[in-house]
Design a protein around this motif. Sequence first.
Motif, PDB file in Angstrom:
ATOM      1  N   GLY A  52      69.817  33.359  12.934  1.00 48.08           N
ATOM      2  CA  GLY A  52      69.818  31.930  13.213  1.00 48.08           C
ATOM      3  C   GLY A  52      70.537  31.082  12.191  1.00 48.08           C
ATOM      4  O   GLY A  52      70.416  29.843  12.233  1.00 48.08           O
ATOM      5  N   THR A  53      71.289  31.698  11.251  1.00 48.51           N
ATOM      6  CA  THR A  53      72.028  30.907  10.266  1.00 48.51           C
ATOM      7  C   THR A  53      73.161  30.148  10.959  1.00 48.51           C
ATOM      8  O   THR A  53      73.984  30.760  11.644  1.00 48.51           O
ATOM      9  N   PRO A  54      73.214  28.838  10.820  1.00 48.89           N
ATOM     10  CA  PRO A  54      74.314  28.079  11.455  1.00 48.89           C
ATOM     11  C   PRO A  54      75.671  28.529  10.912  1.00 48.89           C
ATOM     12  O   PRO A  54      75.799  28.909   9.733  1.00 48.89           O
ATOM     13  N   ASP A  55      76.676  28.461  11.777  1.00 50.73           N
ATOM     14  CA  ASP A  55      78.010  28.907  11.364  1.00 50.73           C
ATOM     15  C   ASP A  55      78.552  28.097  10.195  1.00 50.73           C
ATOM     16  O   ASP A  55      79.223  28.640   9.304  1.00 50.73           O
ATOM     17  N   ASP A  56      78.284  26.789  10.164  1.00 52.41           N
ATOM     18  CA  ASP A  56      78.848  25.974   9.102  1.00 52.41           C
ATOM     19  C   ASP A  56      78.163  26.208   7.753  1.00 52.41           C
ATOM     20  O   ASP A  56      78.627  25.726   6.733  1.00 52.41           O
ATOM     21  N   GLN A  57      77.038  26.950   7.738  1.00 49.72           N
ATOM     22  CA  GLN A  57      76.343  27.270   6.483  1.00 49.72           C
ATOM     23  C   GLN A  57      76.467  28.744   6.122  1.00 49.72           C
ATOM     24  O   GLN A  57      75.896  29.192   5.126  1.00 49.72           O
ATOM     25  N   LEU A  86      75.560  33.367   2.547  1.00 49.68           N
ATOM     26  CA  LEU A  86      75.966  34.709   2.128  1.00 49.68           C
ATOM     27  C   LEU A  86      76.472  34.710   0.685  1.00 49.68           C
ATOM     28  O   LEU A  86      76.236  35.668  -0.063  1.00 49.68           O
ATOM     29  N   GLY A  87      77.182  33.643   0.281  1.00 49.76           N
ATOM     30  CA  GLY A  87      77.675  33.585  -1.091  1.00 49.76           C
ATOM     31  C   GLY A  87      76.557  33.542  -2.109  1.00 49.76           C
ATOM     32  O   GLY A  87      76.614  34.215  -3.143  1.00 49.76           O
ATOM     33  N   ARG A  92      83.549  35.016   9.998  1.00 51.55           N
ATOM     34  CA  ARG A  92      82.273  35.544   9.541  1.00 51.55           C
ATOM     35  C   ARG A  92      82.426  36.753   8.640  1.00 51.55           C
ATOM     36  O   ARG A  92      81.430  37.301   8.164  1.00 51.55           O
ATOM     37  N   ARG A  93      83.621  37.194   8.408  1.00 53.73           N
ATOM     38  CA  ARG A  93      83.866  38.347   7.541  1.00 53.73           C
ATOM     39  C   ARG A  93      84.305  37.884   6.157  1.00 53.73           C
ATOM     40  O   ARG A  93      84.762  36.761   5.966  1.00 53.73           O
ATOM     41  N   SER A  94      84.220  38.797   5.185  1.00 50.40           N
ATOM     42  CA  SER A  94      84.675  38.545   3.825  1.00 50.40           C
ATOM     43  C   SER A  94      85.921  39.357   3.553  1.00 50.40           C
ATOM     44  O   SER A  94      86.331  40.197   4.372  1.00 50.40           O
ATOM     45  N   TYR A  95      86.494  39.150   2.367  1.00 50.04           N
ATOM     46  CA  TYR A  95      87.659  39.951   1.993  1.00 50.04           C
ATOM     47  C   TYR A  95      87.258  41.413   1.802  1.00 50.04           C
ATOM     48  O   TYR A  95      88.057  42.320   2.041  1.00 50.04           O
ATOM     49  N   ASN A  96      86.038  41.664   1.350  1.00 45.34           N
ATOM     50  CA  ASN A  96      85.582  43.045   1.206  1.00 45.34           C
ATOM     51  C   ASN A  96      85.503  43.746   2.557  1.00 45.34           C
ATOM     52  O   ASN A  96      85.864  44.922   2.691  1.00 45.34           O
TER      53      ASN A  96
END
Length: 818
Positions: free
Chosen positions: A673-678, A683-684, A747-751
Motif C-alpha cells: 500500500g505504499t503510494p507511488d509518490d513516496q 525504500l531509501g 519502481r526499480r533501483s540501479y542495483n
Amino acid sequence: MSSALHDDGADVEMWEVPRVKEARIEGVQWGAISAEEIIDRSVIKVTEATVNRSGVPITNGPNDLRLGTDDRQQVCGYCGHGIAKCPGHMAYVDLPLPVVNVAYRAHLLALLHCYCYVCSRPLVAKDTPRYHQLMPMDPSARVGVVKKWIRDSHAKRGGVSCPHEECGAQQPVYVEVGTTIQTNFRITEYGPDTPQFTPTDMYTMLSVIDDDDLRLFGYSPEHSHPRNWMWRVFPVMPPIIRPASKTGGGDNQLTSRISSIVKLSNDLRRFDTKTLETVQVAKYNGLLCAERVVNPNYEEPVDEKAARAAYISLCTALGGYYNSDYDSKQYHRGVASKTCIWSIYSGGKQGRYRANLLGKRVMNAARNVIGPSNGISIDEAEVPIYQCMKLTYPERVNAYNIVRLTQAVYNGPDVYPGANYVVRGEIRIDLTGYSGDRVVLRYGDEVHRHLIEGDYVTGNRQPSLHRWSVMGHRIVPVTGNTMRIHMAVTKPYNADFDGDEMNFQVARGEEERAEVQMMLASNNLIKNGSAIVCFVMHSLVSIYRIGSETSIPYDMVMQMVTESLDEGDELIHVERRPYTGREAFSLILPRNLTMRKKDVVIVDGQWREGLIDKSVANGPSGIIQVIRIDFGMKEAARFIRRAYRFLDVYGTRVRPFSFTSADTRVDIKAPEGTPDDQLRDVLGDMAMRQLESRPGRNNLIDMYRSGAKGSANNIYQICGALGGQSKFDGRPYDDFTMHYGSDAIIRRSYNDGLTPTELLTHARPCREGMASTVKKTGEVGRRHRQVSFTLSSLATMPRALTHDRTDYHQHGIRYHPQ
C-alpha cells in the motif's frame, strides 16, 4: 605648479597632476546607423571595383590608401601615419536603389504589416477596440499582435484596407524572398491597374512615418529609424580589418566581396532612371501578372528584366557579405559561394573578436596538461624543466647575483639552469651556439635566465568565471611533461585531471612579482565566508574516517607525521604508543586552536569529540576559517599542506578507501500500500538504515556523510528506487501513462537494473538537464562577452566625460559628470 625644498636645500619645482572627475555611465544605447552618418564618418566614396593595378591600390577603390593600409612599408594617405598609429578610415558605396539590410529584415517585415503603404499611418486607428486593446501592452509586443491580426484578416476576409477614411488603400501581403521582401497585391481588386511598390517606394514610406506612430510600436525614431534598416549607402571597413594574404598573394575575401558590390552597383546604375523606378523584387511582380491577365502573350521588357536581375544580384551580394547563407538563394548564383564573409570572419571562437581581440597570443606564457601533486605547498605549481628553459625572467646584474647569473650565462640555453640571452643597452647577445665564457657580465646588464624555483607565475584555467580562476603560484621545476597543482586549489579553478589544461604567465619585473604575491593561492582561501582552497575528495573522506579510529600503530603515526613536515618546520614529538585517530590528527593542529562546531570540539589543539565533515572543515566558522582568523593566512596554508600529506598516508596505507557493488547490496521490500509518490523515500530510508546497521564501515555511507561526493538521494536511487521522474517541458509522459501513470514512477533501483521502457523514461529528464546545462553555460559566456565588448572601448577623458575611444562616434553613451 608648486615648489619644495630638496634635502640638500635646492628648490625643486613640482607639477600638480590634474584630477580627473569621475563619471557615471547611465546606459548604453544601440541603434541603426543612418546613411548621413555613414557619409559623415567616411573619407571617400568607393566607385572603382578594381582593387589593385600592378600592386598599387586604385584611387577610389576598396583599398584606396586614404582608408589606411595593412602594409608596414606604406603610410595612410589621409592621416599620414603608418600601420602602428593609423586605425584606418571608413568609406562608402553609393547604391543606386535602396536595399534591405538582412540584419533587420525580420523587424522590417513585421513593421510593414503595421503601417499603410500609401499614407504610412498605423493600420490600427485610434478610438477603436483594437487600439484600446493594444495600449496596456508593452510597446515592443504590439508589433507581433498587429502582424497576426493583419495576416488573419488577409486569410479570412481576403484583404485589409487602411482604416483611415481619407486613404482606404487596399494593403498588400509582404513575403520574404531571398535577401529582400516581396510585395504581393490582389490582382482581382485592381485588374490591369495593379499598383507597384518598388524598393524606392518602400524607403519613402518608411521615411515619412510619424515619430509618434513609431513610438506606438516601441521603435525609437532617434536611434533606430526604420528607414535606416535599408541601405542607401554601404559602409566599407578599412583595409586593416580585412588585410590581404601575405603568403597566398590574393586579396582578402571581404575585399573581394566589396569589389563585387561596387561592380554590381555600377552595372545597375547604367540603366536609365525610368527603368530603375519600375524595378520590382518578385520574379513575376504584380504588374506583370496584371498585364498577363489582359494579354496572355505579354512579355516583360528586356531592360526591366535585366534591371530586376541586377538588383536581385546586388541584394544577394549585400546579404552574402554578412551571412553566406544568402549566397545559395534561388535568385542569385554568380557572387562567390560560401566563403569567409563577415559573420564567419568576426564570429565564433576563431573570429576576430574572440581569437584576436579577447584571446590574444602573448609572450612568456605556457600551456600544458595539469596533474595533481600534494608534495608541494598550495601556492606552488610544478612546471616541467623543458618549459622553464623556454620561459625566461629578465634579471638585472648586481653585486648580489653576479656569481649566479655568470654561471647561468656560462650554461647557456641548453643546460638548466642557464640563460637564453643578455641585453646590454641596445645590444642583445643571443647565447644560442655561443660560448658563455666569452660574455663578461657587467653591473646593469639584463640576463634573461631560465625560470628557477621560487619565480612567480599566474595560473589560469578557462573558462574564467570568477576572480579565483586566476591565482598566483611559485614554480617548482620538475622532470616530466605536465604541470602539476595542489589538490586543494582544484575547487577555485574548477579543475579535474581528465585532460584539463591551464595557462601559466610569467611575472616579469618586480612590480608584477609583487602583484602576483597578492594573488597567491594562500591569499585566496576564503570566498563568501567558506574556504575555497580547502579539503576535497579523498582528503574529506580520510578526515571523516580518521575520527572513528580507535588504534593506529606508532610506526604509522610516525610515518604520517614525518610526511607532513617540510624542511624548516617545527619538529613534532610523537610518543611511542598507539594513537587514536583524533590524537594522531591533533599532532598537526595548531597548539592553541580552540573551536566548537556541530558535534566537533577542539580545545588547545586537541580534538576531543565529533567527526569532521565538509561543513566543519571548509564551511563558515570551520577549521580553516578559524585558523586563518586566529593564526593568520600563512598558518592556515601551512595547515592545509600538512593535513593533505598526513591524510594521504592515512588514506593509502592505514585505511585505503574504495567501494564496490557489495557496499550497495540491500534486501528490502516496500510495505504493501505504499503510494507511488513516496516509494523512493520509503525504500531509501530502509536501505540507509540497513547499510548503517552492518558491522564495519560502509564506504558508500562514509563518502556521503563526509561531504566528499554524493547525496542521500543518490543512495536512495542506487539501493531503493528511482521513483517519480520530472515531467518533460512541464507536461506528463503521455506515452508512458498506461504503464506508469501520469508521473512516470520507476519502481526499480540501479542495483535491480532498469527495463528498456524505464531506461527511456529516465533518459528524457536526464537529457533535458544536460541540454539546460549546455544552454546555461553558453548563455553565461555570451553575456560576459556582451559586457566586455560594451565596456572595452570606453575611456574617461580629462574633461570629466565618458567617451567612446573611436574617432568615428562619440554619442550613444549617456554620461553624467559627478
